[in-house]
Design a protein around this motif. Structure first.
Motif, PDB file in Angstrom:
ATOM      1  N   LYS A 103      18.562   0.559   1.913  1.00  0.00           N
ATOM      2  CA  LYS A 103      17.261  -0.103   2.009  1.00  0.00           C
ATOM      3  C   LYS A 103      16.440   0.265   0.780  1.00  0.00           C
ATOM      4  O   LYS A 103      16.274   1.447   0.468  1.00  0.00           O
ATOM      5  N   LEU A 104      15.974  -0.744   0.090  1.00  0.00           N
ATOM      6  CA  LEU A 104      15.113  -0.503  -1.074  1.00  0.00           C
ATOM      7  C   LEU A 104      13.683  -0.867  -0.717  1.00  0.00           C
ATOM      8  O   LEU A 104      13.428  -1.880  -0.051  1.00  0.00           O
ATOM      9  N   VAL A 105      12.764  -0.041  -1.168  1.00  0.00           N
ATOM     10  CA  VAL A 105      11.352  -0.288  -0.948  1.00  0.00           C
ATOM     11  C   VAL A 105      10.738  -0.585  -2.317  1.00  0.00           C
ATOM     12  O   VAL A 105      10.625   0.309  -3.169  1.00  0.00           O
ATOM     13  N   ASP A 106      10.386  -1.829  -2.512  1.00  0.00           N
ATOM     14  CA  ASP A 106       9.842  -2.274  -3.802  1.00  0.00           C
ATOM     15  C   ASP A 106       8.367  -1.890  -3.860  1.00  0.00           C
ATOM     16  O   ASP A 106       7.532  -2.464  -3.164  1.00  0.00           O
ATOM     17  N   ILE A 107       8.062  -0.916  -4.699  1.00  0.00           N
ATOM     18  CA  ILE A 107       6.690  -0.391  -4.751  1.00  0.00           C
ATOM     19  C   ILE A 107       5.885  -0.971  -5.910  1.00  0.00           C
ATOM     20  O   ILE A 107       4.764  -0.516  -6.183  1.00  0.00           O
ATOM     21  N   ASN A 108       6.425  -1.978  -6.560  1.00  0.00           N
ATOM     22  CA  ASN A 108       5.762  -2.457  -7.780  1.00  0.00           C
ATOM     23  C   ASN A 108       4.380  -3.046  -7.563  1.00  0.00           C
ATOM     24  O   ASN A 108       3.611  -3.178  -8.519  1.00  0.00           O
ATOM     25  N   GLU A 147       7.962  11.372  -0.233  1.00  0.00           N
ATOM     26  CA  GLU A 147       6.847  11.529  -1.164  1.00  0.00           C
ATOM     27  C   GLU A 147       6.950  10.525  -2.310  1.00  0.00           C
ATOM     28  O   GLU A 147       8.047  10.220  -2.789  1.00  0.00           O
ATOM     29  N   LEU A 148       5.792  10.085  -2.719  1.00  0.00           N
ATOM     30  CA  LEU A 148       5.700   9.053  -3.739  1.00  0.00           C
ATOM     31  C   LEU A 148       4.884   9.616  -4.892  1.00  0.00           C
ATOM     32  O   LEU A 148       3.784  10.144  -4.673  1.00  0.00           O
ATOM     33  N   ILE A 149       5.400   9.525  -6.094  1.00  0.00           N
ATOM     34  CA  ILE A 149       4.603   9.970  -7.231  1.00  0.00           C
ATOM     35  C   ILE A 149       3.483   8.958  -7.437  1.00  0.00           C
ATOM     36  O   ILE A 149       3.732   7.750  -7.515  1.00  0.00           O
ATOM     37  N   ALA A 150       2.253   9.448  -7.475  1.00  0.00           N
ATOM     38  CA  ALA A 150       1.117   8.547  -7.617  1.00  0.00           C
ATOM     39  C   ALA A 150       0.583   8.556  -9.043  1.00  0.00           C
ATOM     40  O   ALA A 150       0.226   7.505  -9.590  1.00  0.00           O
ATOM     41  N   GLU A 151       0.542   9.727  -9.658  1.00  0.00           N
ATOM     42  CA  GLU A 151      -0.228   9.831 -10.895  1.00  0.00           C
ATOM     43  C   GLU A 151       0.199  11.058 -11.688  1.00  0.00           C
ATOM     44  O   GLU A 151       0.544  12.079 -11.117  1.00  0.00           O
ATOM     45  N   ILE A 152       0.121  10.912 -12.970  1.00  0.00           N
ATOM     46  CA  ILE A 152       0.367  12.036 -13.884  1.00  0.00           C
ATOM     47  C   ILE A 152      -0.946  12.321 -14.606  1.00  0.00           C
ATOM     48  O   ILE A 152      -1.641  11.391 -15.029  1.00  0.00           O
ATOM     49  N   ARG A 153      -1.253  13.568 -14.759  1.00  0.00           N
ATOM     50  CA  ARG A 153      -2.491  13.949 -15.461  1.00  0.00           C
ATOM     51  C   ARG A 153      -2.125  14.891 -16.596  1.00  0.00           C
ATOM     52  O   ARG A 153      -1.481  15.917 -16.381  1.00  0.00           O
ATOM     53  N   VAL A 154      -2.516  14.505 -17.784  1.00  0.00           N
ATOM     54  CA  VAL A 154      -2.200  15.319 -18.961  1.00  0.00           C
ATOM     55  C   VAL A 154      -3.504  15.912 -19.490  1.00  0.00           C
ATOM     56  O   VAL A 154      -4.355  15.174 -19.995  1.00  0.00           O
ATOM     57  N   THR A 186       0.848  -1.198   0.000  1.00  0.00           N
ATOM     58  CA  THR A 186       0.000   0.000   0.000  1.00  0.00           C
ATOM     59  C   THR A 186       0.879   1.242   0.000  1.00  0.00           C
ATOM     60  O   THR A 186       2.051   1.189   0.398  1.00  0.00           O
ATOM     61  N   GLU A 187       0.269   2.338  -0.393  1.00  0.00           N
ATOM     62  CA  GLU A 187       1.017   3.591  -0.391  1.00  0.00           C
ATOM     63  C   GLU A 187       1.434   3.962   1.021  1.00  0.00           C
ATOM     64  O   GLU A 187       2.544   4.461   1.249  1.00  0.00           O
ATOM     65  N   ALA A 188       0.550   3.708   1.979  1.00  0.00           N
ATOM     66  CA  ALA A 188       0.870   4.049   3.367  1.00  0.00           C
ATOM     67  C   ALA A 188       2.089   3.269   3.844  1.00  0.00           C
ATOM     68  O   ALA A 188       2.997   3.812   4.474  1.00  0.00           O
ATOM     69  N   GLU A 189       2.087   1.993   3.481  1.00  0.00           N
ATOM     70  CA  GLU A 189       3.227   1.150   3.859  1.00  0.00           C
ATOM     71  C   GLU A 189       4.517   1.668   3.202  1.00  0.00           C
ATOM     72  O   GLU A 189       5.579   1.703   3.825  1.00  0.00           O
ATOM     73  N   ALA A 190       4.374   2.058   1.972  1.00  0.00           N
ATOM     74  CA  ALA A 190       5.538   2.563   1.238  1.00  0.00           C
ATOM     75  C   ALA A 190       6.087   3.812   1.899  1.00  0.00           C
ATOM     76  O   ALA A 190       7.299   3.943   2.123  1.00  0.00           O
ATOM     77  N   ILE A 191       5.192   4.708   2.215  1.00  0.00           N
ATOM     78  CA  ILE A 191       5.621   5.987   2.787  1.00  0.00           C
ATOM     79  C   ILE A 191       6.241   5.771   4.163  1.00  0.00           C
ATOM     80  O   ILE A 191       7.240   6.408   4.523  1.00  0.00           O
ATOM     81  N   MET A 214       1.077  16.519 -11.684  1.00  0.00           N
ATOM     82  CA  MET A 214       1.328  15.256 -11.008  1.00  0.00           C
ATOM     83  C   MET A 214       0.778  15.307  -9.593  1.00  0.00           C
ATOM     84  O   MET A 214       0.733  16.351  -8.956  1.00  0.00           O
ATOM     85  N   ARG A 215       0.329  14.144  -9.167  1.00  0.00           N
ATOM     86  CA  ARG A 215      -0.159  14.012  -7.791  1.00  0.00           C
ATOM     87  C   ARG A 215       0.838  13.162  -7.039  1.00  0.00           C
ATOM     88  O   ARG A 215       1.263  12.105  -7.525  1.00  0.00           O
ATOM     89  N   VAL A 216       1.247  13.646  -5.883  1.00  0.00           N
ATOM     90  CA  VAL A 216       2.169  12.870  -5.061  1.00  0.00           C
ATOM     91  C   VAL A 216       1.527  12.615  -3.707  1.00  0.00           C
ATOM     92  O   VAL A 216       0.673  13.393  -3.244  1.00  0.00           O
ATOM     93  N   THR A 217       1.917  11.517  -3.116  1.00  0.00           N
ATOM     94  CA  THR A 217       1.417  11.159  -1.798  1.00  0.00           C
ATOM     95  C   THR A 217       2.556  11.281  -0.805  1.00  0.00           C
ATOM     96  O   THR A 217       3.662  10.791  -1.066  1.00  0.00           O
ATOM     97  N   GLY A 218       2.266  11.963   0.291  1.00  0.00           N
ATOM     98  CA  GLY A 218       3.266  12.071   1.349  1.00  0.00           C
ATOM     99  C   GLY A 218       2.717  11.469   2.620  1.00  0.00           C
ATOM    100  O   GLY A 218       1.614  10.906   2.621  1.00  0.00           O
ATOM    101  N   PRO A 219       3.458  11.577   3.691  1.00  0.00           N
ATOM    102  CA  PRO A 219       2.975  11.032   4.964  1.00  0.00           C
ATOM    103  C   PRO A 219       1.711  11.768   5.412  1.00  0.00           C
ATOM    104  O   PRO A 219       1.793  12.895   5.892  1.00  0.00           O
ATOM    105  N   GLY A 220       0.572  11.178   5.173  1.00  0.00           N
ATOM    106  CA  GLY A 220      -0.684  11.764   5.632  1.00  0.00           C
ATOM    107  C   GLY A 220      -1.267  12.848   4.753  1.00  0.00           C
ATOM    108  O   GLY A 220      -2.180  13.561   5.169  1.00  0.00           O
ATOM    109  N   TYR A 221      -0.752  13.021   3.536  1.00  0.00           N
ATOM    110  CA  TYR A 221      -1.329  14.044   2.674  1.00  0.00           C
ATOM    111  C   TYR A 221      -1.109  13.692   1.210  1.00  0.00           C
ATOM    112  O   TYR A 221      -0.334  12.798   0.880  1.00  0.00           O
TER     113      TYR A 221
END
Lengths: 740, 208, 325
Positions: free
Chosen positions: C45-50, C207-214, C11-16, C173-180
């Protein structure tokens, strides 16, 4: 059944192995208990090693040894000069002292229980240096040119008075050319697995010259050559970089001895740009004088090429200038530029490719100045004999190559004016150039065994880096023995097989092929001798002169009945294989009677986008006079491969050195550009019928080099035809053409 | 100090950490600087002691299941070549810049050198050794031989795996398309025309 | 490569959370693994977000929305990409190789590191890799380097083709951070080197890039990408240009142009765009406008040719865009 193995377009006998992943290259002979070695290269371009902090690294996980000049064994380094080693100078003695002679020179080798551990430790090893500024730019005023000390290829030559004739000529061209350093960049990195068993050493090692590697390593370690075995059944591209035995082979052997286990050492792609030779950058000047009707009256060719401080690498930079054209006044001059770099080495078409780039470009310039078609200009200056050696050519089909190539290319419809041909917004250029390469034939030997099942095993040290040695030698043996191809098994790539010359210089087909043929005849003679002496044989008592081999059967001359087959004879003699070896070498008298070379004519079409400076090859036709073609399918591939190599030389390849420390800056396959699939258009290779009884018993001339030689100048000439701009440096890149 | 620093590659200047650096005066007035690539051997050693344990990996290669403990640093390429002795997949550059290591990973062509094995637990991998059906070559393999789509053979496994991907993706419709979609596989011998012809022929065979 | 631990997150939360503990995200890894092998990158430490569910590609209104973990090849081949934003598809296919595109994620593409050779060589000074060690390129071999946005500390170009197109198209772009979560223009992702060339983007730690919007628009169909390079494929751009035109009544109403290979970040050519508005879309207008592109260039010893090539590349890209039916 009449066998005709030679001349047929057989598919590769090793094709199945290569398309199934079964062909094994040097690094793929994993040994039990094998450890991994990684080389650490110098990070300065000149100087002295002050300190190596081996202690910290030795404690890292998995590390078994950290070997540098501080703890490496003092090796014998007995004198050894193989045919591919420079005649003058002394090879790098690896890990024998604290001197750094060039950037990337090996200064240590790490051995660890896994590749990851070895790489990690290699990256962590701290080495400090007293560094000095190396000289690596041929244009640097500090470079002191020297004349090559020995060797005919490097000697200055002169006939007539070229300078006076040039001064007096009504039409002249004078131009200077700068061709970049290139790296061979084979797909397979250099690799060696070394394993000691007592005082015997086995090397699974990438090599185009296994018997020389055996001799060199034996000399370095001061041991009998018989105690060294080099094995290399497949070479993943060489182009010359595996002709010499580079320091990593010694390092692998040192490492394996130190840890008492087999060691695998593979160079990184970056290291492939440091210690394994390169085509030297060359600076050349060509001056041509001609009459107004296009007869050359003067040809001056001066060139210089990089070499190292410790060896003189000499290539045939100016050697073709003496015989390509009929001209009474010719002067060539060749100098070496010793610098703080590793020693260059032979790279496909060594010397000829660079030298003919300059001369064939200058001839093209002359054609425009005279208003004579460049093919016609060459025809007007076609010599009847080799005017440098004053010898007839054993055969020379250059004009036939031009005729065939021009016809296939459609050269007649060329508009001679620069910038006259277009395709939409693209400028189209047609260019042409000659190619030549000598026909070498070095002493070689081979061995043949006839088995009771009627098949033959043929062995020669040799190599197959891609031209198809496995296949062509199988064809030669099959033809000579009148056996079907699948009854012949040819093996190569072992130093304990009969010795052969280097797998380079386009001499494998001539040398090894002649040896294989001789060995096949020898085994037939041996079998015949046994047959006439064997009481159980139907040929018992016949004189050896009264029997003959016909289609794989031994018969009495004049007797139409088929005699016994190989299988029957071997079985009849007890079933043990019957073996014979033989050698082949050029008759020294022949070499004094004839000038022997392969020739070719290359026609290309390029497009140039004048807005963006982009050159693209659109098509090419090469026509070659290369003697007998043993396998047209493989020969075509060899020529197409040479054209692709020449495309790289013309438009992409350049090893750029940082002037501050001599590092190859673009030592990366993404930065050292070679052609990709999309760069390569329709390419045609054609062969003119040529029968040359003098070059060797097979009448073959070799193709590997001549296939590359004419391509770069043809492209450069086409760029001029397209744009009207003469770029006199290679590679020609975007930045060279933004002003057209 | 009468240093001439201009000739020193800026390279050597301010790293590695100062504590590991030496500045020494050479006899002839040349300047000496230590260059410690990577630096920080000390902290790395500590980290490595902890990472020795290894990572458990299950993968299926050419239909055969494997379970092995690996160093997380190992690429699929190194696992194939050094652990499973499947050496048909080649290491050409180890940088994703040549294509010799191309395999099918879960059906897609990828560069095995830039793929960490530990990130692909449970993956299905096809290598060049798994393309033929017993003695019967795949039509693409046969076409490579027929059209002489190789010389030295070192890039060939990668070319064929990439060619299989190219055909499966539907990018083998014309020679021009094949060239564009096979440009991630360098052939230094220059056998490209044969490669294109082989893929075009196999594409027809596979689709008919 | 230094040793590292690998954590797979779902999950994104786990990733963050994992990133908060010093983890480094890895998706396709085509840049990261390469640089780890060179020890240019040294994550412990690598966090595999695939496994995160951000692989979507879809139309929302007229916008093309791309999950950060969608692969380059998937995005290029997707019918919605080809329908809504053919420039994105064209740009993606011009990049890397088919094998790399099968693996490389969209988010990772934007964050790929530079291709300056000195950045990759640990024994060379590089302010981007090791701040304060100097730039080996500025006084050295720099034919491939930037002419725009350089500082005396760094002149490396940004290598992404996709970023050039996204900036031209005003993607966000939309990014996800800790709690936002937060959204911002892709243009704001990239920093100039200035005195801190090691800081390449504006993402905050974790912060994790979640989405790109064109966003769509009338320009989107008349859009092309031109990548100029010595090799026909599998090479980074020498100079590239993305150009999108909205032409109505024979007049340029809107123009979007960005370039690669010339800037230390993907470079939007707003002055060129402004010069085109209201003009007929012909070569003369393109050439006049493209002259604006080189304002403020600072060529180095080896890359003057890019000053010449840049406007020509823009002109050609505009011509190509203008030819789109």
């Amino acid at each position: 059944m009449t066998m005709q193995a030679i001349g047929k377009p057989h598919s590769r006998v090793d094709g199945r192995a290569k398309v199934t992943g079964g062909a094994r290259y040097a690094a793929e002979f994993n040994q039990p208990d094998q450890l991994y070695a990684v080389v650490v290269g110098s990070t300065v371009g000149l100087g002295r090693i002050l300190r190596i902090d081996a202690g910290a690294v030795a404690q890292m996980p998995g590390v078994r040894a950290v070997i540098s000049h501080l703890n490496a064994p003092r090796l014998a380094y007995q004198p050894h000069k193989g045919g591919t080693d420079p005649a003058n100078g002394e090879r790098l003695h690896v890990l024998q002292d604290d001197q750094v002679r060039f950037y990337g020179q090996p200064v240590a080798v790490i051995v660890a229980d896994s590749l990851d551990h070895a790489e990690r430790a290699a990256a962590a090893l701290a080495v400090s240096y007293a560094g000095e500024t190396p000289v690596v730019d041929p244009l640097d005023a500090k470079v002191q040119p020297v004349a090559p000390q020995a060797g005919r290829a490097g000697a200055d030559r002169s006939r007539g008075d070229a300078d006076a004739a040039f001064a007096a000529a009504p039409v002249t061209v004078e131009a200077s050319f700068d061709m970049a350093r290139e790296n061979h960049t084979p797909m397979e990195p250099h690799a060696t697995i070394a394993a000691w068993s007592g005082d015997r050493l086995t090397l699974w090692s990438k090599s185009q010259f296994v018997v020389n590697e055996q001799a060199e390593i034996a000399a370095i370690f001061g041991m009998p050559a018989a105690n060294v075995q080099v094995i290399c059944p497949f070479v993943g591209g060489g182009f010359g970089t595996s002709l010499r035995t580079w320091p990593h082979v010694t390092l692998a052997a040192i490492a394996a001895r130190q840890v008492g286990r087999p060691v695998k050492l593979v160079l990184t792609r970056r290291q492939m740009f440091h210690t394994t030779g390169h085509r030297p950058r060359t600076l050349q000047r060509v001056a041509l004088g001609a009459t107004t009707d296009g007869r050359l009256t003067s040809l001056i060719h001066e060139g210089s090429g990089e070499t190292s401080r410790y060896e003189q690498f000499v290539e045939a930079l100016t050697s073709t200038s003496g015989f390509m054209y009929s001209c009474p006044n010719v002067r060539t001059r060749y100098r070496l530029l010793p610098m703080d770099t590793g020693t260059p080495t032979f790279m496909r078409g060594p010397g000829e490719a660079s030298g003919m780039y300059a001369v064939e470009s200058a001839i093209d310039e002359l054609s425009y100045k005279l208003g004579i078609d460049p093919v016609e200009l060459r025809r007007r200056n076609e010599p009847a004999i080799d005017e440098a050696e004053k010898l007839p050519f054993s055969s020379r089909s250059l004009m036939q190559c031009y005729a065939l190539g021009a016809e296939r290319f459609g050269w007649a419809s060329r508009d001679p004016r620069p910038r006259a041909m277009r395709d939409g917004r693209l400028l189209i250029g047609w260019g042409v150039a000659s190619a030549s390469y000598p026909c070498f034939f070095s002493p070689a030997s081979a061995r043949v065994r006839l088995l009771a099942d009627g098949s033959a095993e043929v062995e020669a040290a040799s190599s197959d880096m891609g031209p198809g040695t496995y296949t062509s030698m199988t064809q030669v043996a099959a033809e000579t023995l009148s056996l079907p191809l699948d009854k012949v098994r040819f093996s190569l790539g072992r130093s304990d097989f009969p010795a052969t010359p280097s797998h380079g210089g386009s001499q494998t087909m001539s040398s090894v092929g002649s040896a294989v043929r001789a060995a096949c005849l020898a085994v037939q003679a041996e079998l015949a001798k046994r047959a006439v002496a064997d009481r159980r044989s139907q040929l018992f008592g016949a004189s050896i002169d009264s029997v003959e081999w016909r289609e794989g059967r031994l018969s009495r001359k004049g007797d139409a009945a088929a005699g016994p087959s190989y299988s029957e004879l071997v079985t009849g003699a007890g079933g043990s294989p019957v073996e014979a070896g033989a050698s082949a070498a050029r008759d020294a008298a022949i070499a004094k009677q004839y000038s022997m070379h392969a020739f070719g004519a290359v026609f290309v079409e390029v497009s140039v986008d004048p807005d963006l400076g982009l050159v693209r090859l659109r098509r090419a036709v090469g026509a070659y006079g290369a003697g007998r073609i043993v396998n047209p399918k493989l020969a075509t591939s060899q020529c197409i491969g040479g054209m692709v190599g020449g495309l790289g030389m013309a438009l992409m390849e350049r090893t750029a050195l940082d002037p501050r420390d001599g590092r190859p800056v673009n030592a990366h396959m993404g930065d050292y550009l070679v052609p990709v699939n999309l760069d390569v258009p329709h390419l045609e290779a054609h062969f003119v019928e040529e029968q040359d009884p003098h070059v060797n018993p097979l009448g073959v001339k070799g193709l590997g080099e001549v296939a590359l030689v004419g391509m770069a100048p043809a492209i450069a000439n086409a760029v001029f035809h397209a744009t009207g701009k003469r770029v006199r440096e290679l590679p020609i890149r975007i930045e060279n053409l933004l002003d057209v | 100090m009468p240093e001439e620093t201009s000739h020193i590659p800026p390279a050597a200047a301010a790293f590695p950490p100062v504590s590991r650096r030496e500045v020494l005066q050479a006899t002839a007035g040349a300047v000496a600087l230590a260059a410690l690539p990577g630096g920080a051997a000390d902290s790395a050693a500590a980290a490595e002691a902890g990472a020795a344990a290894g990572h458990s990996l299950r993968i299926t290669v050419n239909g055969h299941a494997h379970e092995l403990a690996i160093d997380p640093r190992q690429s699929i390429l190194d696992v194939l070549r050094e652990r499973l002795n499947l050496t048909g997949t080649k290491k050409g550059c180890n940088q994703g810049a040549c294509g010799a290591c191309t395999i099918l990973l879960n059906g897609q062509r990828v560069n095995a050198c830039l793929t960490l094995a530990a990130m692909h637990d449970g993956a299905e991998i096809t290598t060049i050794e798994g393309v033929a059906q017993g003695e019967a070559l795949h039509p693409l393999q046969a076409a490579f031989i027929e059209h002489d789509g190789f010389q030295c053979g070192y890039c060939t496994g990668g070319q064929i795996m990439s060619g299989l991907g190219c055909i499966a993706e539907g990018h083998a419709g014309s020679p021009a398309e094949i060239k564009a979609w096979m440009s991630g596989n360098i052939c230094r011998c220059g056998a490209y025309p044969g490669i294109v012809a082989a893929i075009a022929q196999a594409n027809k065979a596979v689709r008919s | 490569m230094i040793p590292f631990t690998l954590q797979k997150v779902l999950t994104e939360a786990e990733a963050i959370a994992a990133a908060g503990q010093g983890g480094r995200y890895i998706a396709g890894g085509t840049t990261l693994i390469d640089l780890m092998r060179e020890e240019v990158e040294r994550p412990e430490k690598l966090v595999d977000i695939n496994a995160l569910p951000i692989k979507h590609i879809r139309a929302e209104g007229g916008d093309l929305v791309i999950g950060a973990l969608a692969r380059m090849s998937e995005v290029a081949a997707h019918p919605e990409t080809q329908r809504l934003q053919p420039l994105i598809a064209e740009t993606l296919v011009e990049g890397a190789s088919p094998q790399l595109r099968n693996v490389a994620s969209i988010g990772g593409n934007l964050l790929q590191r530079c291709r300056c050779p000195f950045f990759r060589m640990l024994d060379a000074g590089c302010n981007k890799r090791a701040p304060g060690t100097g730039c080996s390129a500025i006084e050295g071999l720099n034919g491939g380097h930037a002419i725009l946005g350089t500082s005396d500390q760094c002149a490396a170009t940004h290598p992404s083709d996709l970023a050039v197109a996204l900036i031209a198209l005003d993607a966000t772009m939309r990014v996800t951070g800790p709690g936002y979560e937060r959204s911002f223009p892709v243009d704001e992702l990239f920093r100039l080197p200035g005195t801190t060339p090691h800081l390449e983007h504006t993402l905050r730690p974790g912060e994790l890039i979640a989405e790109i919007r064109v966003p769509g628009g009338p320009h989107a169909r008349r859009a092309r990408y031109l990548k100029v390079r010595d090799r026909s494929s599998y090479e980074f751009a020498v100079v590239s240009a993305a150009a999108a035109l909205h032409v109505e009544g024979g007049i340029v109403r809107d123009a979007r142009i960005a370039c690669g290979g010339v800037g230390t970040r993907p470079w939007r050519m707003r002055a060129v765009e402004r010069a085109l508005i209201g003009k007929a879309p012909d070569r003369a207008a393109f050439e006049a406008a493209a002259r604006q592109a080189t304002e403020g260039v600072k060529p180095l010893s080896g890359n003057h040719y890019k000053v010449e090539l840049l406007p020509r590349t823009i002109v050609r890209a505009l011509e190509m865009a203008g030819e789109v039916a």
